[in-house]
Design a protein around this motif. Structure first.
Motif, PDB file in Angstrom:
ATOM      1  N   GLY A 257      40.846  50.529  39.065  1.00  0.00           N
ATOM      2  CA  GLY A 257      39.593  50.646  39.772  1.00  0.00           C
ATOM      3  C   GLY A 257      39.446  51.993  40.444  1.00  0.00           C
ATOM      4  O   GLY A 257      40.351  52.823  40.440  1.00  0.00           O
ATOM      5  N   VAL A 258      38.324  52.177  41.053  1.00  0.00           N
ATOM      6  CA  VAL A 258      37.965  53.413  41.741  1.00  0.00           C
ATOM      7  C   VAL A 258      38.483  53.378  43.181  1.00  0.00           C
ATOM      8  O   VAL A 258      38.433  52.331  43.840  1.00  0.00           O
ATOM      9  N   ALA A 259      38.968  54.493  43.669  1.00  0.00           N
ATOM     10  CA  ALA A 259      39.435  54.594  45.058  1.00  0.00           C
ATOM     11  C   ALA A 259      38.258  54.400  46.014  1.00  0.00           C
ATOM     12  O   ALA A 259      37.113  54.691  45.668  1.00  0.00           O
ATOM     13  N   PRO A 260      38.518  53.893  47.231  1.00  0.00           N
ATOM     14  CA  PRO A 260      37.441  53.752  48.209  1.00  0.00           C
ATOM     15  C   PRO A 260      36.948  55.119  48.670  1.00  0.00           C
ATOM     16  O   PRO A 260      37.623  56.131  48.452  1.00  0.00           O
TER      17      PRO A 260
ATOM     18  N   ALA B 258      46.872  50.742  41.067  1.00  0.00           N
ATOM     19  CA  ALA B 258      45.469  50.460  40.767  1.00  0.00           C
ATOM     20  C   ALA B 258      44.759  50.011  42.037  1.00  0.00           C
ATOM     21  O   ALA B 258      45.330  49.275  42.855  1.00  0.00           O
ATOM     22  N   TRP B 259      43.520  50.461  42.198  1.00  0.00           N
ATOM     23  CA  TRP B 259      42.666  50.042  43.307  1.00  0.00           C
ATOM     24  C   TRP B 259      41.866  48.808  42.909  1.00  0.00           C
ATOM     25  O   TRP B 259      41.432  48.690  41.763  1.00  0.00           O
ATOM     26  N   SER B 260      41.647  47.931  43.882  1.00  0.00           N
ATOM     27  CA  SER B 260      40.694  46.829  43.725  1.00  0.00           C
ATOM     28  C   SER B 260      40.008  46.627  45.079  1.00  0.00           C
ATOM     29  O   SER B 260      40.471  47.146  46.098  1.00  0.00           O
ATOM     30  N   HIS B 261      38.919  45.894  45.048  1.00  0.00           N
ATOM     31  CA  HIS B 261      38.081  45.747  46.240  1.00  0.00           C
ATOM     32  C   HIS B 261      37.672  44.284  46.366  1.00  0.00           C
ATOM     33  O   HIS B 261      36.629  43.882  45.852  1.00  0.00           O
ATOM     34  N   PRO B 262      38.504  43.472  47.056  1.00  0.00           N
ATOM     35  CA  PRO B 262      38.215  42.040  47.133  1.00  0.00           C
ATOM     36  C   PRO B 262      36.919  41.768  47.884  1.00  0.00           C
ATOM     37  O   PRO B 262      36.579  42.481  48.833  1.00  0.00           O
TER      38      PRO B 262
END
Length: 177
Positions: free
Chosen positions: A1-4, A50-54
């Motif tokens: 995923g994309v970084a914040p 890896a980035w994720s955004h719950p």
């Protein structure tokens, strides 16, 4: 995923799961706003991350920066305490908005709930107050999970900047049962 998005004064809390370690990022600010979003950085193997955004539900905290984040003894609940939003003024004064609330994030269900109320509880060996009570609202303080004789475990928060640009040298205790 994309970084914040870029930020500072956020919190980072390591959470160990059965098969990996996750870094939970909460809050912080950039040059124009504060955040109340949660982001995960997780090792996915071979030295890669890896980035994720719950998507979190429940009673979300207001955007903030300069708070503390303490992992509780269950290994999956994070207690967020205090902080401020330097871009928003308190509705009752012209001061920056400094928070005195706490929230619990369950990282198994990604659900927020209201946390315990902080209480002044620092006394010396003779039972007298060891410092002046600075009140609940603070930013830039430190916090640690610590044993306590009456409640089992507590989060002890020390110092910080208070409303009206005062500074604290007291402890606030938050039950961590």
């Amino acid at each position: 995923g994309v970084a914040p998005p870029h930020r500072s004064y956020h919190s980072s809390t390591a959470i160990k799961t059965d098969d990996s370690t996750r870094l939970v990022i909460f809050g912080g600010n950039d040059d124009s706003k504060c955040f109340n979003t949660v982001h995960l950085l997780e090792r996915v193997g071979n030295g890669k991350f890896a980035w994720s955004h719950p998507k979190c539900s429940g009673d979300l905290p207001k955007p903030r920066t300069g708070h503390t984040a303490t992992l509780l003894s269950d290994g999956h609940t994070i207690l967020i305490y205090g902080g401020w939003d330097p871009n928003t003024e308190d509705e009752h004064s012209d001061e920056d908005l400094v928070f005195g609330d706490s929230f619990l994030l369950d990282t198994k269900t990604w659900t927020w709930s209201k946390g315990p109320n902080p209480r002044f509880g620092a006394t010396n060996q003779s039972g007298k107050s060891a410092a002046t009570n600075g009140g609940r609202s603070r930013v830039g303080h430190s916090a640690v999970l610590a044993p306590c004789s009456s409640d089992g475990l507590q989060v002890l928060a020390f110092g910080g900047r208070l409303p009206d640009n005062e500074f604290a040298n007291d402890f606030q205790s938050l039950s961590a049962m």
